[in-house]
Design a protein around this motif. Structure first.
Motif, PDB file in Angstrom:
ATOM      1  N   PHE A  45      57.796  32.813  -4.085  1.00 57.90           N
ATOM      2  CA  PHE A  45      57.384  31.933  -2.990  1.00 57.90           C
ATOM      3  C   PHE A  45      57.965  30.547  -3.184  1.00 57.90           C
ATOM      4  O   PHE A  45      58.419  30.190  -4.269  1.00 57.90           O
ATOM      5  N   GLU A  46      57.938  29.788  -2.112  1.00 59.56           N
ATOM      6  CA  GLU A  46      58.313  28.376  -2.140  1.00 59.56           C
ATOM      7  C   GLU A  46      57.126  27.601  -1.583  1.00 59.56           C
ATOM      8  O   GLU A  46      56.362  28.123  -0.770  1.00 59.56           O
ATOM      9  N   ASP A  56      60.914  36.278   1.968  1.00 60.54           N
ATOM     10  CA  ASP A  56      61.208  37.712   1.978  1.00 60.54           C
ATOM     11  C   ASP A  56      60.106  38.540   2.637  1.00 60.54           C
ATOM     12  O   ASP A  56      60.363  39.613   3.153  1.00 60.54           O
ATOM     13  N   LEU A  57      58.867  38.042   2.600  1.00 59.69           N
ATOM     14  CA  LEU A  57      57.738  38.764   3.185  1.00 59.69           C
ATOM     15  C   LEU A  57      57.392  38.255   4.581  1.00 59.69           C
ATOM     16  O   LEU A  57      56.522  38.812   5.255  1.00 59.69           O
ATOM     17  N   ASP A  58      58.032  37.150   5.000  1.00 58.91           N
ATOM     18  CA  ASP A  58      57.772  36.549   6.302  1.00 58.91           C
ATOM     19  C   ASP A  58      56.292  36.182   6.436  1.00 58.91           C
ATOM     20  O   ASP A  58      55.627  36.527   7.412  1.00 58.91           O
ATOM     21  N   GLU A  59      55.777  35.481   5.417  1.00 62.68           N
ATOM     22  CA  GLU A  59      54.365  35.102   5.372  1.00 62.68           C
ATOM     23  C   GLU A  59      54.254  33.648   4.945  1.00 62.68           C
ATOM     24  O   GLU A  59      55.051  33.164   4.148  1.00 62.68           O
ATOM     25  N   ASP A  60      53.271  32.949   5.503  1.00 62.38           N
ATOM     26  CA  ASP A  60      52.996  31.555   5.163  1.00 62.38           C
ATOM     27  C   ASP A  60      51.494  31.345   5.063  1.00 62.38           C
ATOM     28  O   ASP A  60      50.736  31.920   5.852  1.00 62.38           O
ATOM     29  N   LEU A  61      51.071  30.511   4.124  1.00 61.69           N
ATOM     30  CA  LEU A  61      49.682  30.083   4.023  1.00 61.69           C
ATOM     31  C   LEU A  61      49.662  28.561   3.958  1.00 61.69           C
ATOM     32  O   LEU A  61      50.406  27.962   3.178  1.00 61.69           O
ATOM     33  N   SER A  62      48.806  27.943   4.750  1.00 61.39           N
ATOM     34  CA  SER A  62      48.696  26.489   4.714  1.00 61.39           C
ATOM     35  C   SER A  62      47.681  26.098   3.638  1.00 61.39           C
ATOM     36  O   SER A  62      46.698  26.802   3.412  1.00 61.39           O
ATOM     37  N   PHE A  63      47.932  24.982   2.956  1.00 61.21           N
ATOM     38  CA  PHE A  63      47.002  24.515   1.932  1.00 61.21           C
ATOM     39  C   PHE A  63      45.633  24.211   2.526  1.00 61.21           C
ATOM     40  O   PHE A  63      44.610  24.448   1.905  1.00 61.21           O
TER      41      PHE A  63
END
Length: 139
Positions: A45-46, A56-63
């Protein structure tokens, strides 16, 4: 602005620690791309000042979402009950940032009734398009 000091994964979740020492986590089981990913994929992740991104997973989580009280909402239930729905692809189709749609789904942000209807309409449009597919080649 929240300053994140550390990010780490366990077998079941991703954790963050703020500069103030507050810790929070998100269960992989709540995010189908993360739930079914390998440990290597989960660790690839970045992060930026807003959240964590798995290209690569096309996923995001906001803090922000890590510290919001978790509550089921319509969009959350829709995406959890239909893991085939790809939030990133739907957001792209709508011209919306994926992180914003993720915030709506997680409950970190609440969409207006109009915005929620736009999301549902987009999902329905995709369903209608899929129904129109005709198999032109036989095996």
């Amino acid at each position: 602005m929240m300053v994140i000091e550390k990010i780490w994964t366990t077998d079941t979740a991703i954790w963050i620690r703020t500069a103030e020492g507050r810790e929070a986590y998100e269960d992989f089981s709540n995010y189908p791309p993360l739930k079914f990913a390998t440990p290597e994929e989960r660790n690839n992740f970045e992060a930026d000042e807003f959240g964590i991104h798995w290209k690569d997973l096309d996923e995001d989580l906001s803090f922000e979402g890590f510290f919001k009280e978790k509550q089921s909402n319509f969009l959350y239930m829709l995406f959890m009950n239909y893991p085939e729905l790809n939030a990133s692809a739907i957001a792209r189709r709508m011209g919306m940032k994926q992180s914003l749609l993720a915030a709506y789904i997680s409950g970190a942000k609440k969409p207006s009734p109009k915005r929620q209807q736009e999301i549902i309409s987009t999902i329905r449009e995709i369903g209608k398009e899929l129904q129109q597919i005709e198999w032109k080649y036989s095996i």
